[in-house]
Enzyme design. Structure first.
Site, mmCIF file in Angstrom:
data_model
loop_
_atom_site.group_PDB
_atom_site.id
_atom_site.type_symbol
_atom_site.label_atom_id
_atom_site.label_comp_id
_atom_site.label_asym_id
_atom_site.label_seq_id
_atom_site.Cartn_x
_atom_site.Cartn_y
_atom_site.Cartn_z
ATOM 1 N N ARG A 1 0.851 -1.197 0.000
ATOM 2 C CA ARG A 1 0.000 0.000 0.000
ATOM 3 C C ARG A 1 0.889 1.251 0.000
ATOM 4 O O ARG A 1 0.969 1.966 -0.973
ATOM 5 C CB ARG A 1 -0.926 -0.035 1.231
ATOM 6 C CG ARG A 1 -2.087 0.941 1.155
ATOM 7 C CD ARG A 1 -1.727 2.356 1.530
ATOM 8 N NE ARG A 1 -1.213 2.466 2.886
ATOM 9 C CZ ARG A 1 -0.652 3.566 3.375
ATOM 10 N NH1 ARG A 1 -0.526 4.649 2.621
ATOM 11 N NH2 ARG A 1 -0.170 3.603 4.603
ATOM 12 N N ASP A 2 1.626 1.449 1.077
ATOM 13 C CA ASP A 2 2.403 2.682 1.233
ATOM 14 C C ASP A 2 3.524 2.767 0.191
ATOM 15 O O ASP A 2 3.803 3.836 -0.360
ATOM 16 C CB ASP A 2 3.011 2.715 2.642
ATOM 17 C CG ASP A 2 3.148 4.121 3.185
ATOM 18 O OD1 ASP A 2 3.093 5.054 2.385
ATOM 19 O OD2 ASP A 2 3.326 4.272 4.401
ATOM 20 N N HIS B 1 8.196 6.664 9.176
ATOM 21 C CA HIS B 1 8.961 6.859 7.933
ATOM 22 C C HIS B 1 10.377 7.282 8.329
ATOM 23 O O HIS B 1 10.576 7.907 9.369
ATOM 24 C CB HIS B 1 8.298 7.926 7.055
ATOM 25 C CG HIS B 1 7.116 7.405 6.289
ATOM 26 N ND1 HIS B 1 7.077 7.354 4.918
ATOM 27 C CD2 HIS B 1 5.935 6.880 6.717
ATOM 28 C CE1 HIS B 1 5.920 6.829 4.527
ATOM 29 N NE2 HIS B 1 5.198 6.539 5.594
ATOM 30 N N ASN C 1 9.357 4.384 4.209
ATOM 31 C CA ASN C 1 9.077 3.781 5.516
ATOM 32 C C ASN C 1 10.343 3.115 6.031
ATOM 33 O O ASN C 1 11.236 2.773 5.255
ATOM 34 C CB ASN C 1 8.036 2.668 5.370
ATOM 35 C CG ASN C 1 6.654 3.199 5.117
ATOM 36 O OD1 ASN C 1 6.369 3.695 4.032
ATOM 37 N ND2 ASN C 1 5.804 3.106 6.104
ATOM 38 N N CYS D 1 7.931 10.217 0.470
ATOM 39 C CA CYS D 1 7.436 11.376 1.190
ATOM 40 C C CYS D 1 7.061 12.394 0.118
ATOM 41 O O CYS D 1 7.937 12.896 -0.583
ATOM 42 C CB CYS D 1 8.519 11.935 2.115
ATOM 43 S SG CYS D 1 8.026 13.462 2.901
ATOM 44 N N HIS E 1 3.872 3.718 12.946
ATOM 45 C CA HIS E 1 4.136 3.711 11.504
ATOM 46 C C HIS E 1 5.167 4.821 11.251
ATOM 47 O O HIS E 1 4.821 5.992 11.150
ATOM 48 C CB HIS E 1 2.804 3.987 10.785
ATOM 49 C CG HIS E 1 2.892 4.083 9.308
ATOM 50 N ND1 HIS E 1 2.443 3.074 8.468
ATOM 51 C CD2 HIS E 1 3.333 5.057 8.489
ATOM 52 C CE1 HIS E 1 2.612 3.432 7.210
ATOM 53 N NE2 HIS E 1 3.151 4.636 7.192
HETATM 54 ZN ZN ZN Z 1 3.200 5.883 5.492
#
Ligand code: ZN
Length: 313
Positions: free
Chosen positions: A15-16, A209, A249, A240, A207
């Site tokens: 996802r991320d 980064h 991440n 980002c 979570h």
């Molecule tokens: Zn994230």
């Protein structure tokens, strides 16, 4: 120092990580990476986000990705959803756990969800009700929880009021996301201390980064507060949006490596995870920052320099 002996890692690259990729990743490659991840021993995976395809075209194949991964029954899938429409799409393909999206600050919320935090959270009520009717679990999240690229440091009071409203809606799992890598370890330690005292029945997950290299230090600070739920992303994928080219991440392989070095269990096979990180990097043509891909684990010892055997005798 008393730290947890076991933690639970949720892999978020599908996802991320994928959503940060500008170039289209074909569905079969996405599924291939998910299947590879399944060989590492991971127990939970954020498989995709059911956002509007126009908002994130890269994830327009969310339903297909889930359908083609459905035989991986050892892994608990969760999907990110922005609204009831997304929840409906997710539940239709068998997702049993949803994660709601919400920002900590009005500026970030307005740019991301087109509404202020309070309004965005009000909209969640419909989604939560819909999920509950369908016996689907719901977790909350707070983006830019520690620092906002527009407003700077986020006051703890603001997080408290958001968590309080989540609780009022019946949501007792909240993911705190350092979306742009602005958190520092002391801030993480103090924030979690305050939140845990105020909300003893809420489960917090982290979570982080690694935009500014503080992610693993922040993990350590969270461990000191007894946190056992962490997100990470294979090969450090995940960008980002405010700093193109910055680290993503915290890399799953870096996180697992550090935890295992400290004697904390994850249920994950590190060597296999590093192999999957290499494979993923090859497929996508880059990584998002991974110490394991650069230096390898501490256990990979080098041959001693010539002549040194003599010196040691
Ligand atoms: Zn994230």
């Amino acid at each position: 120092m008393l730290l947890p002996s076991q933690v639970k890692i949720c892999e978020v690259a599908p996802r991320d990580g994928f959503q940060a990729e500008a170039e289209w990743i074909p569905t079969e490659q996405k599924v291939h990476i998910i299947r590879q991840l399944a060989t590492t021993g991971i127990q939970s995976l954020e498989i995709t986000s059911f956002v509007h395809p126009k908002a994130i075209p890269q994830l327009k194949d969310a339903a297909e990705v889930v359908e083609q991964s459905q035989d991986l029954t050892d892994i608990k899938f969760r999907a990110l959803v922005p609204n009831v429409k997304g929840a409906e799409r997710a539940i239709n393909v068998g997702i049993k756990k949803l994660k709601l999206m919400l920002s900590a600050t009005d500026s970030h919320s307005l740019s991301n969800a087109n509404s202020k935090v309070v309004e965005a959270q009000n909209h969640h009520a419909t989604t939560i009700e819909f999920a509950q009717k369908n016996n689907v679990q719901v977790g909350g999240s707070i983006s830019v929880a520690f620092g906002c690229p527009y407003e700077g440091r986020v006051p703890i009071d603001r997080l408290m009021s958001i968590v309080d409203r989540y609780n009022k809606f019946g949501v007792y799992e909240v993911s705190l996301a350092d979306t742009t890598g602005m958190a520092d370890p002391i801030q993480v330690y103090e924030t979690l201390g305050a939140l845990k005292t105020m909300f003893p029945t809420t489960t917090f997950s982290m979570h982080f980064h690694n935009t500014r290299g503080m992610a693993l230090a922040n993990v350590y600070a969270a461990l000191q507060q007894g946190i056992v739920h962490f997100d990470s992303s294979i090969a450090g994928l995940g960008g980002c949006p405010y700093a193109p080219g910055a680290s993503g991440n915290v890399a799953s392989e870096d996180l697992v490596h550090m935890l295992h070095q400290m004697g904390i269990g994850t249920g994950i096979n590190l060597d296999q995870m590093i192999a999957v990180a290499k494979d993923t990097k090859e497929i996508l043509g880059h990584d998002g920052g991974s110490y394991m891909l650069q230096a390898g684990p501490c256990s990979a010892l080098h041959l001693k320099p010539k002549g040194q055997e003599k010196v040691e005798k």
